[in-house]
Design an enzyme around this catalytic site. Structure first.
Site, PDB file in Angstrom:
ATOM      1  N   ASP A  98     -42.258   0.642  40.619  1.00 46.58           N
ATOM      2  CA  ASP A  98     -43.251  -0.082  40.648  1.00 46.58           C
ATOM      3  C   ASP A  98     -44.344  -0.191  41.763  1.00 46.58           C
ATOM      4  O   ASP A  98     -44.117  -0.695  42.899  1.00 46.58           O
ATOM      5  CB  ASP A  98     -42.747  -1.476  40.534  1.00 46.58           C
ATOM      6  CG  ASP A  98     -43.682  -2.532  40.415  1.00 46.58           C
ATOM      7  OD1 ASP A  98     -45.014  -2.441  40.077  1.00 46.58           O
ATOM      8  OD2 ASP A  98     -43.228  -4.006  40.507  1.00 46.58           O
ATOM      9  N   GLU A 154     -50.253  -4.011  47.178  1.00 46.36           N
ATOM     10  CA  GLU A 154     -48.779  -5.021  47.090  1.00 46.36           C
ATOM     11  C   GLU A 154     -47.687  -4.414  48.104  1.00 46.36           C
ATOM     12  O   GLU A 154     -47.221  -5.215  48.703  1.00 46.36           O
ATOM     13  CB  GLU A 154     -48.470  -5.070  45.871  1.00 46.36           C
ATOM     14  CG  GLU A 154     -47.117  -5.744  45.354  1.00 46.36           C
ATOM     15  CD  GLU A 154     -46.854  -6.076  44.086  1.00 46.36           C
ATOM     16  OE1 GLU A 154     -47.402  -5.543  43.112  1.00 46.36           O
ATOM     17  OE2 GLU A 154     -45.625  -6.551  43.896  1.00 46.36           O
ATOM     18  N   GLU A 210     -40.750  -8.582  32.292  1.00 49.01           N
ATOM     19  CA  GLU A 210     -40.502  -9.728  32.961  1.00 49.01           C
ATOM     20  C   GLU A 210     -40.957 -11.103  32.515  1.00 49.01           C
ATOM     21  O   GLU A 210     -41.843 -12.027  32.854  1.00 49.01           O
ATOM     22  CB  GLU A 210     -41.753  -9.565  34.351  1.00 49.01           C
ATOM     23  CG  GLU A 210     -41.317  -8.115  35.133  1.00 49.01           C
ATOM     24  CD  GLU A 210     -42.163  -7.873  36.280  1.00 49.01           C
ATOM     25  OE1 GLU A 210     -43.536  -8.442  36.238  1.00 49.01           O
ATOM     26  OE2 GLU A 210     -41.687  -7.109  37.088  1.00 49.01           O
TER      27      GLU A 210
END
Ligand code: GCU
Length: 679
Positions: free
Chosen positions: A365, A393, A286
């Protein structure tokens, strides 16, 4: 305060007089920080729950009732400190022994950390009103590294944080007043955590300087707080530090100047923090810098850092979250799920002894549902750490209730078939699978400066449970929930049963209205909260569901898809390869099927989507009802906070239901068999 009067009298007698067995290092002024902490915690707990202030005596006990603490070696301080992940570190035993005409309680441990964990074990037992017999144990942590990763930034924000601001940083600096950090260390140690990285894996400009001379005194202040609780401090580092703060023009891991810079940096760090844990590294991921920029691989990068830390006993925790985040959605041959295995499996055997690979539990993820990462078991000569995400998340951001221990249990219990007998993920990460030198568990924290630490008061169960499960992966999710509920709300039967049931049902409920059959990512891009079915469908992130008018799912088979199934050992690869044997809950992760495809449950895929979304929204409403039934039985402040969140959840679950059902109804044109309202 312990309410059972009889029990209280028994414990009060024992805790009133505490003998520390005499040996060098137990006398006042000679005790290690950890032993001091253990004594302090004992005092505090005994005062609060039993109303006694223990007299601490040194030497052999007399015949009266007492608590005896026997410790066989010191944890030490500074350079002589034993590492928390050393073998046997943290183990303790508790037994009842005859003493005069009665009995006494004995806690013995090889190390000061063992004493500390033993004290917390006793206090936990008393809080749960357990009998003395139930406290007898021979305990040792199954995982040697039991780590928490903070994703806190120096500006005080927290990446993916849902519980307020950072307790570590304010306005670019480490906070002066460490009281809250000390409370946190205490909380973590009470469930056996022994390592923490205190800054985000995405290391920005200010945090890059933590390892510079100017940054280290403040980091050392925080390390000192954690040291008292037996917890080693780690930092996330910027791989490009030699460029960013070292005045060099490269960060090439094979460049002599760069290597020298890291060696000097390690020396500097250990001068300030003699028991520094090591580095956590997110590289080539990332947009973070890494060895790829110099044509080097991750073994080159990790080994360079490992060599620098090695003389001091430090570890390099290298994250395997490496994938192409600039994918073209038109390209069906790239599969993000394959990435970690494809990158790291070929490097097996090339890492130095003090390098550990940190592997996310699933290949994508932290989705609501994913298969287990096929990397577990695939690397036989590489230390491995599993990474979980406590911060919610993708699982409701601490506004929705989602008790994650059942999810983690499934992962840890998963049989990889990497070794003939007992290749479960938990055996691999605790190190016995392949006899790894270092191994363990890490997880992203869900805490912030919120008064209750976690935003949603019931989300504390995830942090508590993470520690307990990491200490002993064989505890059941339900036992852990009961422990937490008992210590949090007391032992009122109805409260305990209701809250435990709410926790236990919450992950399946969240899954039912958000993520059908292994499809993830139908969330609002970037924030990851709320439904947006196509939010990521035409993006670069490699996170697609491929829904069209005829069907949905990602073909990851060897026969016709990306070949991902081949990363698993047999028979898992065969089970996943065929839609007939693939478990329903992962079907769309592995296969693209028509909406009319019949699941093993007998339902069609489309009907399953409709049913689970209607049921999920109802179940969310029902959670709210269950909580309402406890009004007046739990303290009013917490009652109100949870009630407010559950109301939001129920409302939001209806929104999820309608967005998902409407989307798939419009795409497929297939009506709901039961004629319910779809828009
Ligand atoms: C997720 C998360 C990021 C985080 C990343 C990581 O993608 O959304 O915020 O940085 O994981 O684990 O590195």
């Amino acid at each position: 305060e312990l309410r059972d009067g009889d029990l209280r009298r028994v414990y009060a007698e024992w805790f009133g007089r505490v003998y520390l067995e005499a040996d060098p290092g137990t006398g006042p002024g000679q005790r290690s920080a950890v032993l001091e902490t253990a004594v302090r915690e004992l005092r505090h707990g005994a005062g609060k729950m039993l109303g006694v202030d223990p007299v601490v005596l040194i030497g052999e006990p007399d015949e009266g009732p007492c608590l005896v603490i026997r410790r066989r070696r010191g944890t030490g301080t500074g350079e002589t400190a034993s590492r928390p992940w050393e073998k046997g570190e943290g183990a303790f035993s508790v037994s009842l022994r005859p003493s005069g005409s009665g009995r006494r309680l004995e806690l013995s441990a090889d190390s000061d950390r063992g004493v500390l964990y033993g004290v917390f074990h006793l206090l936990r037992g008393i809080a749960m009103e357990r009998t003395p017999e139930a406290l007898e144990t021979e305990a040792s942590p199954v995982n040697r590294l039991r780590m928490i990763n903070q994703w806190d930034n120096a500006d005080g924000s927290i990446e993916r944080g849902y519980a307020g601001k950072s307790i570590f940083y304010r306005d670019g600096n480490i906070v002066r007043d460490v009281a809250r950090i000390r409370d946190y260390a205490r909380l973590l140690a009470s469930v056996g955590i022994n390592a923490i990285s205190i800054n985000n894996v995405n290391v920005h400009e200010q945090e890059t300087r933590f390892i510079a001379e100017e940054g280290l005194p403040d980091v050392a202040r925080v390390a000192a707080v954690f040291r008292e609780y037996g917890i080693a401090l780690f930092l996330s580092i910027n791989f490009a530090s030699p460029l960013a703060i070292g005045g060099l023009n490269t960060a090439d891991p094979l460049d002599a100047g760069v290597r020298n810079w890291w060696t000097e940096t390690a020396r500097r760090i250990y001068r300030h923090i003699p028991d520094f844990g090591g580095f956590v590294v997110k590289a080539d991921s990332e947009h973070r810098p890494g060895p790829f920029a110099y044509g080097r691989d991750h073994a080159d990068g990790a080994n360079m850092l490992a060599e620098a830390l090695e003389p001091y006993g430090g570890l390099v925790i290298w994250r395997c979250f490496v994938y192409n985040c600039m994918q073209d959605w038109r390209d069906r041959s790239t599969d993000r799920a394959r990435a970690a295995y494809d990158h790291f499996k070929p490097l097996d055997g090339r890492f130095r002894d003090n390098v550990l690979m940190q592997i996310k539990n699933g290949p994508m993820d932290f989705q609501v549902r994913e298969p287990v990462s096929p990397l577990f078991g695939a690397m036989r000569q590489t230390n491995q750490v599993i990474e979980f995400q406590i911060t919610q998340e993708y699982t409701g951001q601490q506004r929705h209730l989602c008790y994650l221990i059942p999810q983690w249990k499934q992962v840890l219990d998963f049989e990889t078939h990497a070794v003939p007998d007992g290749g479960e993920v938990k055996r691999i990460v605790e190190g016995s699978g392949f006899g790894m030198k270092y191994s363990g568990v890490a997880a992203v924290s869900n805490t912030g400066d919120d008064a209750c630490w976690t935003g949603h008061p019931l989300a504390q169960a995830n942090l508590y449970g993470y520690g307990r499960l990491t200490w002993d992966p064989d505890l059941s999710a339900e036992e852990i929930a009961q422990e937490w509920v008992g210590q949090t709300f007391g032992n009122d039967r109805e409260v305990a049963e209701t809250v435990t049931r709410m926790l236990m049902s919450s992950w399946p409920i969240y899954e039912s209205y958000t993520a059908p059959l292994g499809v993830g990512w139908m969330v609002v891009p970037h924030t990851h909260y709320g439904p947006d079915v196509d939010g990521y469908e035409y993006s670069r992130w490699g996170t697609y569901h491929f829904a069209d008018r005829d069907g949905i799912g990602v073909d990851r088979t060897v026969a016709t898809g990306t070949g991902y199934t081949a990363q698993y050992f047999s028979p898992n690869r065969d089970i996943y390869e065929s839609p007939g044997t693939c478990p329903d809950e992962l079907l769309l992760f592995f296969h693209h099927v028509p909406y009319g495809h019949r699941l093993r449950s007998g339902k069609t895929v489309i009907q399953h989507i409709y049913d689970t979304h209607f049921e999920g929204a109802e179940a969310a409403e029902d959670l709210r009802g269950k909580w309402t039934s406890l009004e007046g039985k739990v303290d009013s402040e917490r009652y109100a906070l949870v009630a407010e969140r559950l109301a939001e959840q129920a409302e939001h679950a209806r929104h999820w239901r309608d967005v998902i059902n409407t989307y798939f109804y419009r795409k497929s044109g297939v009506p709901d068999e039961r004629g319910r309202r779809i828009y």
